[in-house]
Design a protein around this motif. Structure first.
Motif, PDB file in Angstrom:
ATOM      1  N   GLY A  68       0.797  -1.229   0.000  1.00  0.00           N
ATOM      2  CA  GLY A  68       0.000   0.000   0.000  1.00  0.00           C
ATOM      3  C   GLY A  68       0.824   1.271   0.000  1.00  0.00           C
ATOM      4  O   GLY A  68       0.302   2.353   0.208  1.00  0.00           O
ATOM      5  N   LYS A  69       2.129   1.154  -0.262  1.00  0.00           N
ATOM      6  CA  LYS A  69       3.009   2.325  -0.350  1.00  0.00           C
ATOM      7  C   LYS A  69       3.181   2.722  -1.814  1.00  0.00           C
ATOM      8  O   LYS A  69       3.284   1.864  -2.689  1.00  0.00           O
ATOM      9  CB  LYS A  69       4.384   2.001   0.241  1.00  0.00           C
ATOM     10  CG  LYS A  69       4.459   2.139   1.739  1.00  0.00           C
ATOM     11  CD  LYS A  69       5.882   2.060   2.199  1.00  0.00           C
ATOM     12  CE  LYS A  69       6.498   3.412   2.024  1.00  0.00           C
ATOM     13  NZ  LYS A  69       7.592   3.767   2.831  1.00  0.00           N
ATOM     14  N   VAL A  70       3.267   4.009  -2.033  1.00  0.00           N
ATOM     15  CA  VAL A  70       3.540   4.503  -3.385  1.00  0.00           C
ATOM     16  C   VAL A  70       5.013   4.266  -3.655  1.00  0.00           C
ATOM     17  O   VAL A  70       5.874   4.790  -2.949  1.00  0.00           O
ATOM     18  CB  VAL A  70       3.197   5.999  -3.515  1.00  0.00           C
ATOM     19  CG1 VAL A  70       3.618   6.533  -4.869  1.00  0.00           C
ATOM     20  CG2 VAL A  70       1.712   6.219  -3.279  1.00  0.00           C
ATOM     21  N   ASP A  71       5.297   3.436  -4.662  1.00  0.00           N
ATOM     22  CA  ASP A  71       6.705   3.167  -4.947  1.00  0.00           C
ATOM     23  C   ASP A  71       7.220   3.928  -6.166  1.00  0.00           C
ATOM     24  O   ASP A  71       8.417   4.051  -6.346  1.00  0.00           O
ATOM     25  CB  ASP A  71       6.983   1.664  -5.073  1.00  0.00           C
ATOM     26  CG  ASP A  71       6.217   0.991  -6.191  1.00  0.00           C
ATOM     27  OD1 ASP A  71       5.335   1.622  -6.801  1.00  0.00           O
ATOM     28  OD2 ASP A  71       6.483  -0.191  -6.449  1.00  0.00           O
ATOM     29  N   LYS A  72       6.308   4.492  -6.974  1.00  0.00           N
ATOM     30  CA  LYS A  72       6.784   5.249  -8.134  1.00  0.00           C
ATOM     31  C   LYS A  72       5.695   6.219  -8.596  1.00  0.00           C
ATOM     32  O   LYS A  72       4.522   5.869  -8.624  1.00  0.00           O
ATOM     33  CB  LYS A  72       7.146   4.277  -9.263  1.00  0.00           C
ATOM     34  CG  LYS A  72       7.770   4.935 -10.468  1.00  0.00           C
ATOM     35  CD  LYS A  72       8.473   3.965 -11.413  1.00  0.00           C
ATOM     36  CE  LYS A  72       7.578   2.944 -12.018  1.00  0.00           C
ATOM     37  NZ  LYS A  72       8.174   2.204 -13.130  1.00  0.00           N
ATOM     38  N   VAL A  73       6.119   7.431  -8.943  1.00  0.00           N
ATOM     39  CA  VAL A  73       5.239   8.439  -9.525  1.00  0.00           C
ATOM     40  C   VAL A  73       5.888   8.872 -10.830  1.00  0.00           C
ATOM     41  O   VAL A  73       7.056   9.254 -10.851  1.00  0.00           O
ATOM     42  CB  VAL A  73       5.059   9.663  -8.600  1.00  0.00           C
ATOM     43  CG1 VAL A  73       4.204  10.732  -9.266  1.00  0.00           C
ATOM     44  CG2 VAL A  73       4.464   9.252  -7.262  1.00  0.00           C
ATOM     45  N   GLU A  74       5.133   8.768 -11.918  1.00  0.00           N
ATOM     46  CA  GLU A  74       5.648   9.146 -13.236  1.00  0.00           C
ATOM     47  C   GLU A  74       4.746  10.199 -13.873  1.00  0.00           C
ATOM     48  O   GLU A  74       3.562  10.270 -13.555  1.00  0.00           O
ATOM     49  CB  GLU A  74       5.684   7.928 -14.162  1.00  0.00           C
ATOM     50  CG  GLU A  74       6.552   6.790 -13.682  1.00  0.00           C
ATOM     51  CD  GLU A  74       6.372   5.576 -14.565  1.00  0.00           C
ATOM     52  OE1 GLU A  74       7.110   5.469 -15.563  1.00  0.00           O
ATOM     53  OE2 GLU A  74       5.481   4.756 -14.262  1.00  0.00           O
TER      54      GLU A  74
END
Length: 166
Positions: A68-74
């Motif tokens: 449930g963690k954000v691992d990547k934002v593009e």
């Protein structure tokens, strides 16, 4: 008496904002990060740009891992032009921080949020070849996304801004 009224209004506003925070969905959290970045410090004089540059079209792709963690934002269509308004790093950091734990419930998923930012009073968008190229890249090809995560493509958000000068 006036102080009591101000306090009462403050408490109601704070309560309302806390209730709203509990109802946040991933697309709301992403949208808030973008608007916070636009309203942050800096300058973006839309009026100085030619009409064809007074609209910016891109998507934010948020990858949420199995915990449930954000691992990547593009970002699709990254450019210095967009970064002068949006501040990619600030948006990415705010989404990854996830202060309200919005993404925790949406494990192992990908959210794609298309965004159109345009000048407030410019209702005549010029469709240039550059704009069409950006449009083509708005939704990434499925083969470029993690096939083991659910993919959620959200409706396009329109953000209208006036000239921002700080």
């Amino acid at each position: 008496m006036k102080l009591n009224k101000l306090f009462f209004i403050s408490v109601i506003t704070l309560t309302f904002s806390q209730v709203r925070a509990q109802d946040l969905k991933p697309q709301n959290q992403i949208y808030l990060a973008v608007t916070h970045a636009i309203l942050g410090e800096g300058a973006f004089p839309f009026a100085d740009l030619p009409k064809e540059k007074q609209a910016i079209l891109f998507s934010i792709i948020v990858n949420i891992d199995k915990s449930g963690k954000v691992d990547k934002v593009e970002f699709t269509n990254p450019s210095n032009h967009v970064d002068s308004l949006l501040r990619y790093k600030q948006v990415s950091d705010e989404i990854k921080r996830d202060k309200k734990n919005v993404f925790k419930k949406y494990k192992n998923s990908i959210y794609v949020l298309p965004i159109l930012i345009k000048k407030w009073d410019n209702n005549n968008l010029l469709i240039t070849p550059e704009f069409l190229k950006d449009f083509e890249k708005l939704i990434p090809e499925k083969s470029k996304l993690d096939k083991y995560r659910s993919i959620n493509i959200m409706p396009t958000q329109l953000i209208k801004v006036s000239d921002i000068q700080y």
